[in-house]
Design a protein around this motif. Sequence first.
Motif, PDB file in Angstrom:
ATOM      1  N   UNK A 133       1.180  -2.308  -9.859  1.00 45.61           N
ATOM      2  CA  UNK A 133       0.775  -3.689  -9.585  1.00 45.61           C
ATOM      3  C   UNK A 133       1.723  -4.291  -8.556  1.00 45.61           C
ATOM      4  N   UNK A 134       1.162  -4.913  -7.538  1.00 46.04           N
ATOM      5  CA  UNK A 134       1.982  -5.525  -6.497  1.00 46.04           C
ATOM      6  C   UNK A 134       1.312  -6.825  -6.061  1.00 46.04           C
ATOM      7  N   UNK A 135       2.114  -7.770  -5.612  1.00 47.84           N
ATOM      8  CA  UNK A 135       1.579  -9.040  -5.142  1.00 47.84           C
ATOM      9  C   UNK A 135       1.024  -8.894  -3.722  1.00 47.84           C
ATOM     10  N   UNK A 136       0.101  -9.751  -3.354  1.00 51.86           N
ATOM     11  CA  UNK A 136      -0.402  -9.719  -1.969  1.00 51.86           C
ATOM     12  C   UNK A 136       0.753  -9.838  -0.976  1.00 51.86           C
ATOM     13  N   UNK A 137       0.681  -9.025   0.065  1.00 46.53           N
ATOM     14  CA  UNK A 137       1.750  -8.971   1.054  1.00 46.53           C
ATOM     15  C   UNK A 137       2.831  -7.957   0.735  1.00 46.53           C
ATOM     16  N   UNK A 138       2.784  -7.394  -0.454  1.00 45.16           N
ATOM     17  CA  UNK A 138       3.795  -6.429  -0.876  1.00 45.16           C
ATOM     18  C   UNK A 138       3.522  -5.023  -0.369  1.00 45.16           C
ATOM     19  N   UNK A 140       1.869   8.134   1.382  1.00 43.70           N
ATOM     20  CA  UNK A 140       1.158   7.026   1.999  1.00 43.70           C
ATOM     21  C   UNK A 140       1.975   5.767   1.780  1.00 43.70           C
ATOM     22  N   UNK A 141       2.544   5.245   2.854  1.00 44.61           N
ATOM     23  CA  UNK A 141       3.267   3.980   2.806  1.00 44.61           C
ATOM     24  C   UNK A 141       2.280   2.859   3.087  1.00 44.61           C
ATOM     25  N   UNK A 142       2.164   1.946   2.138  1.00 46.81           N
ATOM     26  CA  UNK A 142       1.201   0.854   2.258  1.00 46.81           C
ATOM     27  C   UNK A 142       1.954  -0.470   2.318  1.00 46.81           C
ATOM     28  N   UNK A 143       1.796  -1.172   3.425  1.00 48.04           N
ATOM     29  CA  UNK A 143       2.425  -2.473   3.631  1.00 48.04           C
ATOM     30  C   UNK A 143       1.366  -3.566   3.758  1.00 48.04           C
ATOM     31  N   UNK A 144       1.815  -4.796   3.623  1.00 46.37           N
ATOM     32  CA  UNK A 144       0.915  -5.948   3.779  1.00 46.37           C
ATOM     33  C   UNK A 144      -0.344  -5.786   2.943  1.00 46.37           C
ATOM     34  N   UNK A 145      -0.144  -5.428   1.698  1.00 45.68           N
ATOM     35  CA  UNK A 145      -1.286  -5.151   0.826  1.00 45.68           C
ATOM     36  C   UNK A 145      -2.084  -6.413   0.533  1.00 45.68           C
ATOM     37  N   UNK A 146      -3.397  -6.212   0.418  1.00 42.67           N
ATOM     38  CA  UNK A 146      -4.334  -7.303   0.173  1.00 42.67           C
ATOM     39  C   UNK A 146      -5.073  -7.048  -1.140  1.00 42.67           C
ATOM     40  N   UNK A 147      -5.602  -8.098  -1.751  1.00 40.25           N
ATOM     41  CA  UNK A 147      -6.361  -7.885  -2.995  1.00 40.25           C
ATOM     42  C   UNK A 147      -7.501  -6.868  -2.814  1.00 40.25           C
ATOM     43  N   UNK A 148      -8.094  -6.824  -1.647  1.00 41.39           N
ATOM     44  CA  UNK A 148      -9.191  -5.876  -1.413  1.00 41.39           C
ATOM     45  C   UNK A 148      -8.734  -4.426  -1.314  1.00 41.39           C
ATOM     46  N   UNK A 149      -7.419  -4.216  -1.319  1.00 38.45           N
ATOM     47  CA  UNK A 149      -6.893  -2.845  -1.369  1.00 38.45           C
ATOM     48  C   UNK A 149      -6.852  -2.305  -2.798  1.00 38.45           C
ATOM     49  N   UNK A 150      -7.164  -3.145  -3.760  1.00 37.21           N
ATOM     50  CA  UNK A 150      -7.179  -2.710  -5.152  1.00 37.21           C
ATOM     51  C   UNK A 150      -8.206  -1.609  -5.360  1.00 37.21           C
ATOM     52  N   UNK A 151      -7.753  -0.476  -5.891  1.00 41.80           N
ATOM     53  CA  UNK A 151      -8.617   0.690  -6.074  1.00 41.80           C
ATOM     54  C   UNK A 151      -7.827   1.795  -6.751  1.00 41.80           C
ATOM     55  N   UNK A 152      -8.537   2.842  -7.122  1.00 40.10           N
ATOM     56  CA  UNK A 152      -7.885   4.086  -7.519  1.00 40.10           C
ATOM     57  C   UNK A 152      -7.735   4.930  -6.262  1.00 40.10           C
TER      58      UNK A 152
END
Length: 115
Positions: A11-16, A80-92
């Motif tokens: 779980x991460x906050x938006x932008x994390x 996979x380094x994921x930055x600037x995460x958005x709610x729409x990135x929520x997935x398996x």
Amino acid sequence: QVQLVESGGGLVQPGGSLNLSCTASGNIFSINVMGWYRQAPGKERELVAQIDSGGSTNYADSMKGRFTISGDNAKKMVNLQMNSLKPEDTAVYYCNVRDFLSSYWGQGTQVTVSS
């Protein structure tokens, strides 16, 4: 028998940011491509990013500039380094490795982006 083990979801906050890792074991011969896919509830599985044996990368348009894929064929690892995460990135998120014989999948790791 081939096994792919993923880690790093959560779980991460938006932008994390999050970093996903995948390690393969077993009889994999001459890896051609390693990659990450994701599947959100009610949606089809989609490509996130992939890297081939020559180091060339390919990203889905919505991930360009935010996600970075890296791989080590000798170690059978892909990250996979994921930055600037958005709610729409929520997935398996699923790891995928392909050699000349077959395509192999991990069990998936949940990524949830929410405040």
